[in-house]
Motif scaffolding. Structure first.
Motif, PDB file in Angstrom:
ATOM      1  N   LEU A 174       0.824  -1.206   0.000  1.00 38.95           N
ATOM      2  CA  LEU A 174       0.000   0.000   0.000  1.00 38.95           C
ATOM      3  C   LEU A 174       0.862   1.263   0.000  1.00 38.95           C
ATOM      4  CD1 LEU A 174      -2.829  -0.849   2.531  1.00 38.95           C
ATOM      5  CD2 LEU A 174      -2.867  -0.987   0.053  1.00 38.95           C
ATOM      6  N   VAL A 175       0.430   2.235  -0.772  1.00 34.54           N
ATOM      7  CA  VAL A 175       1.074   3.544  -0.734  1.00 34.54           C
ATOM      8  C   VAL A 175      -0.018   4.608  -0.672  1.00 34.54           C
ATOM      9  CG1 VAL A 175       3.171   2.917  -1.990  1.00 34.54           C
ATOM     10  CG2 VAL A 175       1.165   3.649  -3.258  1.00 34.54           C
ATOM     11  N   CYS A 176       0.383   5.825  -0.419  1.00 37.24           N
ATOM     12  CA  CYS A 176      -0.564   6.936  -0.410  1.00 37.24           C
ATOM     13  C   CYS A 176      -1.120   7.117  -1.824  1.00 37.24           C
ATOM     14  CB  CYS A 176       0.149   8.199   0.044  1.00 37.24           C
ATOM     15  SG  CYS A 176      -0.793   9.697  -0.234  1.00 37.24           S
ATOM     16  N   PRO A 177      -2.449   7.168  -1.985  1.00 36.13           N
ATOM     17  CA  PRO A 177      -3.005   7.254  -3.338  1.00 36.13           C
ATOM     18  C   PRO A 177      -2.632   8.537  -4.075  1.00 36.13           C
ATOM     19  CG  PRO A 177      -4.721   7.493  -1.680  1.00 36.13           C
ATOM     20  CD  PRO A 177      -3.484   7.091  -0.954  1.00 36.13           C
ATOM     21  N   LEU A 178      -2.276   9.573  -3.343  1.00 40.28           N
ATOM     22  CA  LEU A 178      -1.979  10.840  -4.008  1.00 40.28           C
ATOM     23  C   LEU A 178      -0.491  11.031  -4.262  1.00 40.28           C
ATOM     24  CD1 LEU A 178      -4.509  12.993  -2.041  1.00 40.28           C
ATOM     25  CD2 LEU A 178      -4.666  12.319  -4.422  1.00 40.28           C
ATOM     26  N   SER A 179       0.325  10.794  -3.241  1.00 36.01           N
ATOM     27  CA  SER A 179       1.751  11.039  -3.424  1.00 36.01           C
ATOM     28  C   SER A 179       2.491   9.782  -3.858  1.00 36.01           C
ATOM     29  CB  SER A 179       2.364  11.569  -2.135  1.00 36.01           C
ATOM     30  OG  SER A 179       2.282  10.577  -1.131  1.00 36.01           O
ATOM     31  N   LYS A 180       1.849   8.601  -3.737  1.00 39.58           N
ATOM     32  CA  LYS A 180       2.466   7.300  -4.048  1.00 39.58           C
ATOM     33  C   LYS A 180       3.674   7.035  -3.163  1.00 39.58           C
ATOM     34  CE  LYS A 180      -0.107   6.641  -7.817  1.00 39.58           C
ATOM     35  NZ  LYS A 180      -1.323   5.892  -7.694  1.00 39.58           N
ATOM     36  N   LYS A 181       3.705   7.656  -1.995  1.00 45.11           N
ATOM     37  CA  LYS A 181       4.794   7.439  -1.047  1.00 45.11           C
ATOM     38  C   LYS A 181       4.324   6.449   0.016  1.00 45.11           C
ATOM     39  CE  LYS A 181       7.901  10.163  -2.782  1.00 45.11           C
ATOM     40  NZ  LYS A 181       7.332  11.308  -3.395  1.00 45.11           N
ATOM     41  N   SER A 215      -1.497  16.573  -5.186  1.00 48.10           N
ATOM     42  CA  SER A 215      -0.147  16.670  -4.650  1.00 48.10           C
ATOM     43  C   SER A 215       0.763  17.047  -5.791  1.00 48.10           C
ATOM     44  CB  SER A 215       0.277  15.339  -4.067  1.00 48.10           C
ATOM     45  OG  SER A 215       0.448  14.424  -5.101  1.00 48.10           O
ATOM     46  N   TYR A 239      -6.944   6.920  -8.313  1.00 41.00           N
ATOM     47  CA  TYR A 239      -5.819   7.180  -7.404  1.00 41.00           C
ATOM     48  C   TYR A 239      -5.386   5.855  -6.811  1.00 41.00           C
ATOM     49  CZ  TYR A 239      -7.794  11.859  -7.723  1.00 41.00           C
ATOM     50  OH  TYR A 239      -8.293  13.037  -8.193  1.00 41.00           O
ATOM     51  N   LEU A 240      -4.739   5.077  -7.608  1.00 41.40           N
ATOM     52  CA  LEU A 240      -4.391   3.718  -7.212  1.00 41.40           C
ATOM     53  C   LEU A 240      -3.393   3.709  -6.054  1.00 41.40           C
ATOM     54  CD1 LEU A 240      -5.196   0.945  -8.433  1.00 41.40           C
ATOM     55  CD2 LEU A 240      -2.987   0.951  -9.571  1.00 41.40           C
ATOM     56  N   PRO A 241      -3.766   3.110  -4.912  1.00 42.99           N
ATOM     57  CA  PRO A 241      -2.861   3.168  -3.752  1.00 42.99           C
ATOM     58  C   PRO A 241      -1.905   1.976  -3.689  1.00 42.99           C
ATOM     59  CG  PRO A 241      -5.003   2.382  -3.060  1.00 42.99           C
ATOM     60  CD  PRO A 241      -5.052   2.490  -4.557  1.00 42.99           C
TER      61      PRO A 241
END
Lengths: 87, 343
Positions: A25-32, B30, B147-149
């Motif tokens: 799993l990553v942050c959906p917006l920053s992909k971090k 972002s 927004y693929l997580p």
């Protein structure tokens, strides 16, 4: 249902989410990467300054469910993150 | 018909764009990922409404649905054509429940993650899953395909069964899928094509013209087959493949068709939709449908065109065309050598 949920809770380490899932799993917006915050029981994205809830063992990663973290000072977030990632 | 609707939608979008700076933007963005998405962002579909549709579908859904199961089965059939196994698979919203039902050990999937934007839908899947004990390790996420997580290079297979046609930024979503795939990972998707529900489209238009003296968009602009190929290559998938299937489903009446659409969460979610449907118009639509397309046995047919898309994430082992101009033998010589008997 109960049995399975209990099994899930025992198997994992990260607040009701199986480790194998938490790893991808990553942050959906920053992909971090996300880290689990034990105080709020949520997944926190330090890069995006957002936290995402976990409802009944299911992480909710919709951008609209994310809460902006503005009350915490920025430094403390980084401290927790480095400590969390080390263990 | 479809292209007309699409053109109308585009026109309305232009208007919406011009107006946009007046509307406060509530969407989070972002700097890194947001920029790419923001560039081409157009809002055609009301994703919040679609989410509510899916909540409703979680309750209205039948145990099995012949149409959706056929599509899911056809989609998964492609896994058997690959010699590769896909230990970690990811299934995007849409009819993921049907994908799970039809999986039956195909593709060597060991871990399947299912994602949907509706919490009720995900809970429903988990409930159904707890009834069966076999099958791969299951994980569930609530998330948005736009927004693929999912971490980069983490999945062997990403599937979507009848979900991607409700996405505003389809190229963006597919690029995110490609990034989430491991090298040589497979992207499989089924979307509804432009021929879908053409009978209902015609009946709706005629009924609205007749009763209301004008039309409002009742159906989404859907992708055409050529768009699917473009989408795959635009998203950067290697070895893209597209094929089309057409299903005709017979219903007892148009009302039953609409019930089925609701159970599949395939009802209108356009931003430009008209919020009112007059009882008159609805009944006229049903009557027109029956009289124009009704069969001798009293049933009405509905066409569903499904476009299947296959793409791979690039890998050095995949076949590639040679660089332009790198050939050392002319085609003329080859013909002289091998093709002389065909002349």
């Amino acid at each position: 249902m109960m049995r399975r949920t209990t099994a899930l809770l025992l198997r994992h380490a990260v607040g009701g989410i199986p480790q194998a899932l938490a790893d991808v799993l990553v942050c959906p917006l920053s992909k971090k990467p996300l880290r689990y915050c034990e105080v709020s029981g949520s997944l926190v994205s330090d890069a995006g300054r957002m936290s995402f809830p976990i409802a009944d063992g299911i992480p909710c990663l919709l951008p609209k469910d994310g809460k902006l973290l503005e009350d915490h000072p920025r430094e403390s977030g980084y401290e927790t993150s480095s400590r969390d990632s080390s263990d | 018909m479809a292209s007309g609707a699409a053109a109308a939608a585009r026109r309305l979008l232009l208007l919406r764009h011009r107006r946009r700076h007046l509307v406060p933007n509530h969407h989070f963005s972002s700097s890194s990922a947001g920029e790419e998405l923001d560039g081409g962002r157009v809002k055609i579909f009301d994703r919040d409404l679609k989410c509510r549709h899916r909540d409703r579908a979680a309750w209205a859904m039948r145990e099995t649905d012949p149409l959706v199961d056929a599509v899911a089965d056809n989609l998964l059939d492609r896994l058997e054509d690959c010699r590769k196994a896909f230990p970690s698979a990811f299934c995007l919203g849409g009819s993921a429940g049907a994908v799970r039902r039809s999986l039956r050990g195909r593709g060597g999937i060991e871990k399947l993650t299912m994602m949907d934007m509706s919490v009720d839908m995900v809970n429903k899947w988990r409930e159904l899953e707890s009834a069966t004990d076999d099958g791969p390790e299951m994980h569930f996420i609530v998330g948005d395909e736009e927004y693929l997580p999912i971490k980069e290079n983490s999945q062997d297979l990403i599937m979507s069964c009848l979900g991607l046609h409700w996405i505003n930024d389809l190229p963006g979503a597919m690029i995110q899928c490609r990034l989430a795939l491991k090298p040589d990972g497979l992207f499989l998707a089924a979307i509804l094509g432009g021929e879908t529900l053409k009978e209902l489209r015609i009946a709706c238009t005629i009924a609205q013209m007749e009763r209301e003296g004008g039309i409002s968009p009742r159906m989404s602009p859907l992708a055409q087959v050529r768009d699917a190929g473009n989408l795959l290559s635009r998203a950067g998938f290697a070895l893209p493949g597209v094929d089309v299937d057409r299903y005709t489903v017979k219903y007892n009446s148009a009302l039953e068709l609409v019930e089925h659409l609701r159970a599949m969460a395939e009802t209108n979610a356009l931003f430009q939709r008209s919020p009112i449907l007059k009882r008159d118009t609805a009944l006229a639509t049903a009557a027109i449908y029956q009289s124009m397309f009704g069969l001798e046995d009293g049933t009405i047919p509905a066409t569903f065109q499904v476009i299947y898309m296959t793409g791979w994430k690039e890998h050095s082992s995949q076949q590639k065309p040679k660089r332009r101009g790198s050939a050392t033998v002319s085609f003329g010589d080859i013909r002289k050598q091998f093709g002389s008997n065909q002349d």
